[in-house]
Design a protein around this motif. Structure first.
Motif, mmCIF file in Angstrom:
data_model
loop_
_atom_site.group_PDB
_atom_site.id
_atom_site.type_symbol
_atom_site.label_atom_id
_atom_site.label_comp_id
_atom_site.label_asym_id
_atom_site.label_seq_id
_atom_site.Cartn_x
_atom_site.Cartn_y
_atom_site.Cartn_z
ATOM 1 N N ILE A 230 -9.157 -0.832 10.270
ATOM 2 C CA ILE A 230 -7.704 -0.678 10.170
ATOM 3 C C ILE A 230 -7.078 -1.873 9.444
ATOM 4 O O ILE A 230 -6.163 -1.706 8.639
ATOM 5 C CB ILE A 230 -7.097 -0.514 11.591
ATOM 6 C CG1 ILE A 230 -7.460 0.848 12.172
ATOM 7 C CG2 ILE A 230 -5.600 -0.703 11.579
ATOM 8 C CD1 ILE A 230 -6.809 2.005 11.472
ATOM 9 N N LEU B 40 -15.641 -1.422 15.241
ATOM 10 C CA LEU B 40 -15.560 -1.035 13.830
ATOM 11 C C LEU B 40 -14.155 -0.588 13.439
ATOM 12 O O LEU B 40 -13.636 -0.959 12.386
ATOM 13 C CB LEU B 40 -16.554 0.110 13.612
ATOM 14 C CG LEU B 40 -17.110 0.343 12.227
ATOM 15 C CD1 LEU B 40 -17.695 -0.935 11.667
ATOM 16 C CD2 LEU B 40 -18.176 1.425 12.298
ATOM 17 N N ARG C 201 -10.320 8.763 10.911
ATOM 18 C CA ARG C 201 -9.742 7.480 11.268
ATOM 19 C C ARG C 201 -9.567 7.381 12.787
ATOM 20 O O ARG C 201 -9.942 6.393 13.400
ATOM 21 C CB ARG C 201 -8.385 7.312 10.569
ATOM 22 C CG ARG C 201 -7.839 5.923 10.662
ATOM 23 C CD ARG C 201 -6.421 5.844 10.132
ATOM 24 N NE ARG C 201 -5.499 6.583 11.001
ATOM 25 C CZ ARG C 201 -4.187 6.376 11.032
ATOM 26 N NH1 ARG C 201 -3.644 5.484 10.237
ATOM 27 N NH2 ARG C 201 -3.421 7.073 11.830
ATOM 28 N N THR C 202 -9.022 8.448 13.379
ATOM 29 C CA THR C 202 -8.817 8.449 14.829
ATOM 30 C C THR C 202 -10.143 8.302 15.568
ATOM 31 O O THR C 202 -10.272 7.486 16.478
ATOM 32 C CB THR C 202 -8.152 9.771 15.260
ATOM 33 O OG1 THR C 202 -6.982 9.947 14.488
ATOM 34 C CG2 THR C 202 -7.794 9.753 16.734
ATOM 35 N N ALA C 203 -11.135 9.097 15.144
ATOM 36 C CA ALA C 203 -12.422 9.081 15.845
ATOM 37 C C ALA C 203 -13.053 7.696 15.787
ATOM 38 O O ALA C 203 -13.536 7.179 16.798
ATOM 39 C CB ALA C 203 -13.354 10.115 15.232
ATOM 40 N N ILE C 204 -13.018 7.071 14.592
ATOM 41 C CA ILE C 204 -13.677 5.770 14.444
ATOM 42 C C ILE C 204 -12.927 4.703 15.236
ATOM 43 O O ILE C 204 -13.520 3.750 15.729
ATOM 44 C CB ILE C 204 -13.814 5.406 12.948
ATOM 45 C CG1 ILE C 204 -14.775 6.390 12.282
ATOM 46 C CG2 ILE C 204 -14.305 3.979 12.760
ATOM 47 C CD1 ILE C 204 -14.780 6.340 10.783
ATOM 48 N N PHE C 205 -11.627 4.894 15.384
ATOM 49 C CA PHE C 205 -10.829 3.898 16.115
ATOM 50 C C PHE C 205 -10.967 4.034 17.633
ATOM 51 O O PHE C 205 -10.779 3.051 18.362
ATOM 52 C CB PHE C 205 -9.352 4.023 15.710
ATOM 53 C CG PHE C 205 -8.527 2.835 16.122
ATOM 54 C CD1 PHE C 205 -8.547 1.679 15.372
ATOM 55 C CD2 PHE C 205 -7.764 2.871 17.275
ATOM 56 C CE1 PHE C 205 -7.811 0.574 15.752
ATOM 57 C CE2 PHE C 205 -7.021 1.763 17.668
ATOM 58 C CZ PHE C 205 -7.049 0.617 16.900
ATOM 59 N N THR C 206 -11.287 5.235 18.107
ATOM 60 C CA THR C 206 -11.283 5.509 19.548
ATOM 61 C C THR C 206 -12.009 4.469 20.416
ATOM 62 O O THR C 206 -11.455 4.052 21.432
ATOM 63 C CB THR C 206 -11.851 6.919 19.826
ATOM 64 O OG1 THR C 206 -11.156 7.832 19.001
ATOM 65 C CG2 THR C 206 -11.668 7.322 21.262
ATOM 66 N N PRO C 207 -13.233 4.009 20.065
ATOM 67 C CA PRO C 207 -13.899 3.052 20.953
ATOM 68 C C PRO C 207 -13.097 1.774 21.196
ATOM 69 O O PRO C 207 -13.315 1.097 22.200
ATOM 70 C CB PRO C 207 -15.195 2.727 20.213
ATOM 71 C CG PRO C 207 -15.420 3.878 19.319
ATOM 72 C CD PRO C 207 -14.078 4.387 18.923
ATOM 73 N N VAL C 208 -12.157 1.439 20.298
ATOM 74 C CA VAL C 208 -11.364 0.227 20.479
ATOM 75 C C VAL C 208 -10.552 0.293 21.779
ATOM 76 O O VAL C 208 -10.362 -0.718 22.445
ATOM 77 C CB VAL C 208 -10.429 -0.017 19.258
ATOM 78 C CG1 VAL C 208 -9.522 -1.218 19.481
ATOM 79 C CG2 VAL C 208 -11.244 -0.206 17.994
ATOM 80 N N VAL C 209 -10.083 1.494 22.162
ATOM 81 C CA VAL C 209 -9.287 1.595 23.382
ATOM 82 C C VAL C 209 -10.145 1.910 24.613
ATOM 83 O O VAL C 209 -9.615 2.130 25.701
ATOM 84 C CB VAL C 209 -8.135 2.628 23.271
ATOM 85 C CG1 VAL C 209 -7.127 2.180 22.242
ATOM 86 C CG2 VAL C 209 -8.641 4.006 22.959
#
Lengths: 277, 290
Positions: free
Chosen positions: B170, B165, B102-110
Motif C-alpha cells: 500500500i 506484505l 488489493r483487499t485480499a493481500i491487505f487482509t492479513p494486516v488486520v
C-alpha cells in the motif's frame, strides 16, 4: 500482436494470483478446520470440505477456555489505549505545532528520539519496577506504558505533522478573539485533524490488539489473558485440539475482519498515512 | 496572554513528557546499570563489572542468535520489498476486479500476528498439515517444516512476509500513483522500453517510499518475536533463536535480569547503529524528497 501482449502480462498475473491464493488459503483452512470433527482432523491427507459442519465446536471452545473473557480483555484494553492515545497525542501535538514556549524544539526532539528505542529493550527495568509496585499480573503495564510510551510518542509526531499543515492564521485569529489555548484546541483545531486522529486510532487499536510480548511477560492469571496470549497458550498444548484452536482463531479474527470490510477504504488510507509519515 | 500560553503548553505536553521519562528514558538508563549486576530472581543484586559482557563474548547461543537474526533480516527484507513492489506495479493498472486482489493481500494486516502464526503452524504441521498433504499428493515425503534445522527459519520468513506484505504494498501504491503521468509520456515519445521506464523514471521518483519501506522492514525484522514464540519456541535446538526471543528467554524464563539487560543493551546499540546508518544512506540515495 494481441497474443504477444497477453503473454507479457502473464507472469505478472501469475504472481498476483498465486500470492493472493497463498494469503487466502489460511482463512479458508481456519474456517473449515473449525467445524471439523476431531477424528477428521487427525486424518491424512486432510479433507478440503468437512464431512459434517460441527458448529458445536464453538460451544466446546467456550467450555474448554474462557475465550469470551480474553476477547473482552483485548477489546477493552485496545479501546482504552486508543481513546487516551488519541486525546493525549492530539493535545501534545497541538502544543508542539501551534503554541510558543521555551524549550519547545528541545522537548520535541527528546520525545522524537524515542522512535529509535525498541520497546522490548525497556521491558526488564519496567518489569522490575512494576513488580515492586505490585502491578504485574494486572492490565496496567499493557495500557499505561503503551499510551504514554511508544504508541503515544508516535501519535504526537504524526499529529504535529498534521497540525503544521493548518495555517497559523487560524489559531492566531482564535487567539485575537480571546480563545484560550484549550478552547482553540478543542473547538477549532480538534475538528480539523479528525482524519489524522482516525488514522492514529486505527494504528493504536491494531497495535494494542496485536500486542503479545507484554501480556506474555506480565500476565499469569487465566481471567486476565488477552486474545493473543490466550490463543498462544491454548495452541501450545502438548496435544493441541486444532478444531477448537481454529474456532478460537475465527472468533478472534471475525470482528476485525468485518470492520475492515466495511471501512476498507478508510482503513487502508489511514494505515498508509501512518506508514508514510 | 502569551505568559498564559506557556503554562497551557506545559500542561498539554506534560503527560507525554512524564511518560517519556518513566517508560522510555528511565528504562534505557536502567539497563545500563542492571547490565553491570548479577540481578536475578533470588538474592540481592551484586555489582559484577563487565562480567556479563565477557559472558556475551563466549556465549555460543548468543552468537547463533545474532546469526539467525541477520539471516532472518537478509531473507525477509528483500523478499518482502521486491514482492510488494511487483504487486503494487500490477495493482496500479486499473483492470476491473483488481480491487479485490488489493483487499485480499491487505487482509492479513488486520489479523492478529498470533492468530496468523497459529494457523500457519497447523498448515505446516508434519503429520496432518496442508502443505505436507500437497507434497504427499505429488509423491514426495512429508517434511517436518517446523522441526528442521535448515528449513524452519525460511518457513517462518515466508509466513512473516505474507503477514505484512499488504502494508508495504500500500505504501508503494500510494507513491506510484503520485508519479506524474507526463514523465511516462515523454519517455514513450523517446521510445523507451517498459523496463527502462521502470528503471529510469519510476524507481528514482519513488525512492522516498522505497527507503521508508526498507527502514521499517529492517527494524521490524530485527524485532521479530511473536511468530517465533508461537511456531518454533526458538527451536529446533537454537536454530530459530532471534534477538528478542533470547532476551525473553534469559530475562523471563531463566530470570537472569543482569545478563538479559546486557543483551538488551547490545541489541539496542545494534538497532541504533542500523537506524543511523540508514538515515545517512538516505542523504546519498534518495533523489526526490517529499
Amino acid at each position: 500482436m494481441n497474443n504477444k501482449k497477453l503473454m507479457s502480462y502473464l507472469p505478472g498475473y501469475a504472481l498476483l494470483i498465486s500470492v493472493t491464493a497463498i494469503i487466502l488459503i489460511p482463512f479458508y483452512w481456519m474456517v473449515v478446520t473449525s467445524v471439523k470433527r476431531e477424528d477428521e482432523i487427525m486424518s491424512f491427507p486432510p479433507s478440503w470440505w468437512p464431512e459434517k459442519w460441527q458448529f458445536q465446536n464453538y460451544f466446546e471452545l467456550f467450555q474448554a477456555i474462557p475465550f469470551h473473557k480474553y476477547m473482552f480483555n483485548s477489546i477493552y484494553i485496545a479501546v482504552v489505549v486508543t481513546v487516551f492515545t488519541c486525546f493525549l497525542a492530539a493535545l501534545a501535538g497541538f502544543a508542539f505545532a501551534k503554541l510558543h514556549f521555551p524549550f519547545r524544539n528541545a522537548l520535541f526532539l527528546m520525545l522524537l528520539s524515542s522512535m529509535m528505542i525498541p520497546v522490548e529493550v525497556t521491558t526488564i527495568p519496567l518489569f522490575l519496577l512494576f513488580s515492586k509496585l505490585g502491578l504485574t499480573n494486572t492490565h496496567f503495564p499493557l495500557i499505561v506504558p503503551t499510551i504514554l510510551g511508544s504508541t503515544g510518542m508516535f501519535g504526537v509526531f504524526l499529529l504535529r505533522q498534521f497540525y503544521l499543515t493548518i495555517p497559523d492564521e487560524i489559531s492566531e485569529a482564535a487567539r485575537i478573539d480571546g480563545c484560550t489555548p484549550w478552547m482553540t484546541f478543542h473547538r477549532i483545531m480538534l475538528p480539523m485533524v479528525v482524519p489524522a486522529i482516525s488514522s492514529l486510532a486505527i494504528f493504536a487499536f491494531l497495535h494494542s490488539w496485536n500486542e503479545f510480548f507484554e501480556p506474555l511477560i506480565y500476565i499469569n492469571s487465566d481471567h486476565l489473558y488477552t486474545v493473543p496470549l490466550g490463543l498462544s497458550i491454548f495452541s501450545g498444548d502438548l496435544e493441541p485440539r486444532w478444531h477448537l484452536i481454529m474456532a478460537a482463531s475465527v472468533v478472534a479474527t471475525l470482528p476485525l475482519l468485518l470492520v475492515f470490510f466495511f471501512a476498507q477504504q478508510r482503513i487502508i488510507e489511514g494505515i498508509s498515512m501512518t506508514g508514510s509519515k | 496572554m502569551l505568559k498564559h500560553e506557556k503554562w497551557y503548553a506545559y500542561v498539554f505536553i506534560a503527560p507525554m513528557v512524564i511518560g517519556y521519562l518513566i517508560f522510555l528514558a528511565f528504562p534505557i538508563l536502567s539497563i545500563v546499570g542492571i547490565s553491570f549486576t548479577d540481578w536475578s530472581l533470588i538474592g540481592s543484586p551484586n555489582f559484577i563489572g563487565l562480567k556479563n559482557y565477557e559472558r556475551i563474548a563466549t556465549d555460543m547461543t548468543f552468537w547463533v542468535t545474532v546469526k539467525n537474526t541477520l539471516l532472518f533480516t537478509a531473507g525477509f527484507v528483500p523478499l518482502k520489498i521486491i514482492i510488494a513492489f511487483l504487486l503494487a506495479l500490477l495493482i496500479l493498472k486499473r483492470v476491473p476486479g483488481i480491487g479485490l486482489f488489493r483487499t485480499a493481500i491487505f487482509t492479513p494486516v488486520v489479523v492478529s500476528l498470533v492468530v496468523w502464526a497459529v494457523v500457519w503452524k497447523y498448515i505446516l504441521a508434519t503429520d496432518y498439515g496442508l502443505i505436507n498433504s500437497f507434497l504427499h499428493a505429488l509423491g514426495y515425503d512429508r517434511i517436518p517444516w517446523l522441526y528442521h534445522d535448515q528449513l524452519t527459519l525460511p518457513a517462518v520468513i515466508v509466513v512473516s512476509v505474507l503477514k505484512g506484505l499488504g502494508l508495504t504494498m500500500i505504501i508503494f501504491l500510494a507513491a506510484l500513483s503520485d508519479v506524474p503521468k507526463m514523465y511516462y509520456e515523454a519517455a514513450i515519445m523517446d521510445g523507451a522500453s517498459k523496463f527502462k521506464k521502470l528503471l529510469h523514471i519510476t524507481i528514482p521518483l519513488i525512492t522516498p517510499a522505497i527507503f521508508l519501506n526498507v527502514v521499517i522492514t529492517v527494524i521490524n525484522s530485527m524485532k521479530i518475536f511473536g511468530q517465533i514464540y508461537v511456531m518454533t519456541h526458538g527451536g529446533p535446538g537454537t536454530s530459530t533463536h532471534v534477538f528478542i526471543y533470547y532476551i525473553y528467554k534469559q530475562a523471563f524464563k531463566l530470570f537472569e535480569f543482569g545478563y538479559g539487560s546486557a543483551i538488551s543493551l547490545v541489541f539496542f546499540l545494534i538497532v541504533l547503529a542500523m537506524t543511523i546508518f540508514q538515515w545517512n544512506l538516505r542523504k546519498r540515495w534518495v533523489h526526490h524528497e517529499q
